[in-house]
Design an enzyme around this catalytic site. Sequence first.
Site, PDB file in Angstrom:
ATOM      1  CB  CYS A  26      -0.937   0.024   1.063  1.00 55.13           C
ATOM      2  SG  CYS A  26      -1.774  -1.577   1.381  1.00 55.13           S
ATOM      3  CB  ALA A  38      -0.476   6.049  -2.460  1.00 51.14           C
ATOM      4  N   PRO A  39       1.694   7.709  -0.543  1.00 46.83           N
ATOM      5  CG  PRO A  39       2.338   9.799   0.462  1.00 46.83           C
ATOM      6  CD  PRO A  39       1.497   8.552   0.739  1.00 46.83           C
ATOM      7  N   GLY A  40       4.084   7.042  -1.326  1.00 51.15           N
ATOM      8  CA  GLY A  40       5.331   6.977  -1.900  1.00 51.15           C
ATOM      9  C   GLY A  40       6.607   7.041  -1.046  1.00 51.15           C
ATOM     10  CE  LYS A  67       5.339   3.895   6.500  1.00 51.50           C
ATOM     11  NZ  LYS A  67       3.866   4.958   5.965  1.00 51.50           N
ATOM     12  CG  ASP A 103      -2.049   2.879  -2.817  1.00 51.23           C
ATOM     13  OD1 ASP A 103      -1.321   2.869  -2.056  1.00 51.23           O
ATOM     14  OD2 ASP A 103      -3.170   2.743  -2.687  1.00 51.23           O
ATOM     15  CG  ASP A 128      -7.701  -4.682  -4.266  1.00 50.92           C
ATOM     16  OD1 ASP A 128      -7.165  -4.572  -3.383  1.00 50.92           O
ATOM     17  OD2 ASP A 128      -9.089  -4.938  -4.365  1.00 50.92           O
ATOM     18  CG  ASP A 167       2.191   2.137   6.511  1.00 49.96           C
ATOM     19  OD1 ASP A 167       2.056   1.898   7.697  1.00 49.96           O
ATOM     20  OD2 ASP A 167       1.935   3.366   5.872  1.00 49.96           O
ATOM     21  CB  CYS A 207      -0.493   6.205  10.825  1.00 45.98           C
ATOM     22  SG  CYS A 207      -1.958   6.426   9.911  1.00 45.98           S
TER      23      CYS A 207
END
Length: 469
Positions: free
Chosen positions: A264, A266-268, A270, A288, A315, A346, A396
Amino acid sequence: MTLLPLPKLCGNLSKVKLIYLPYNTHVHTAFVKMFYPKSPFLRYPLVESEICKGNFALLEHLLPWLCQSPRITTYRVNLLKTSVEKFQNYVETLLRQHYTTPPKVFFLPDIPEVVCIDSSKETCVGPFKGQKEIVVDCCCGGAILRGAHIYAIGVLGMESDTKLDDMVNVYADLSGKCKKGLKVHYDSKEKIYLGQGKVLMQRYQIFRNGGPSAGVAVKMLSTISGVPSIGDLSSSEALLQNLPSIICARILNPQEGEIVLDMCSAPGNKTGHLAELMKDRGVLVALDKTETKISLVKEMILRNSLSSVKAYAYDSTKSFSDVITHNDADFRPPFKAETFDRILLDAPCSALGIRPLLTNNISPKMLKSYANVQRKLFANAVKLLRKGGTMIYSTCTVNVAENEEIVVWALRKFPELTLQSSEPIYGDLGWPCEGLLEDDRTKLQRFGPNNKISIDTVGFFIAKFLKRN
């Protein structure tokens, strides 16, 4: 590079008395510096018991902590392009231009790409009498308390006759009732004072028919949080990024030449870090769900001139196929079993660790929906991970159901997985949870108000798994 001792930042703030006041209380004194709500879930109090599974003792420090801004700002330096010393000099020069006594800049010995900026002791002591006010939405308000300036799109209200270069008091509307384009003083018990700013745009530029003008509408000069108001210094050489997100990549520890999956991505942020740790050698697949999201990752790839990253809109709950025996030459999804040496999951989550969380309208029903998606993603990750491979699960959020309960479920569902200690350690142990062994709690990292390491950051959770041979 000088390694400074880590400042003690958790708990009570040094030389600042933290007092929780009603939203409409205004105090003109240097002693009281912060005006935060007591909980971000005032409209949905049932969420409070849900996130801790009824263990209310956990909430005493957590809820007010979520409403406050982290005192530490962290940048991740791209060591493939520059050095931390160069970025440090740039930051310190900028801070000297803004502060009589500049905030301290320090480093973390075991994460050499990180530059940390402490908060300033020169916090705002307003609101100031005689100044007009600017009202912003809660999202913008949270960014202001993290050091951002105010972009036009975040402004809800500006009093008439406010002129360019005027000094203004800045407030956040917690109720969501302030109408866009408000011209008069906003009288509300649910607004909080954020700091003082300087007007750079007039009303007609902010509230025009074609949408607000691009750029900064109000330059913040000081805030109640003390986080330096220097805006986002991100570039291809250094990125503003929360410390736990940086630690995720460090714990996964990808090596040159390996095949790695960011499920997962986005936004990139990591993804870019993983590529840097791999020295841009190997294969790093970034997935993503939508083209809109993956376009952000592709922009990051171009910006950083990365050759090892392959980004696809896909997906990740469907990324495993039991009929494929050979992967695409470009590693396009779906993938055959045991393709990847390391996987970062993540996961999409309720994001209840993002600070400051001034207000949040998530319902208990919505909160419960995330774990189902997280389990689907996790199950696919296990199938795609090779034997002997490493997987990181992170969120998070501070919600037990999306963190510790996922770990308990995973260990029962997949006997081939073992929970591993994760280093470097900057978080506290996991929360108590039915089915979670005490020894396993010590292997988790939960970032919250009681961290043993004195780095005040966002709420976050990290678990490291090994797939046995």
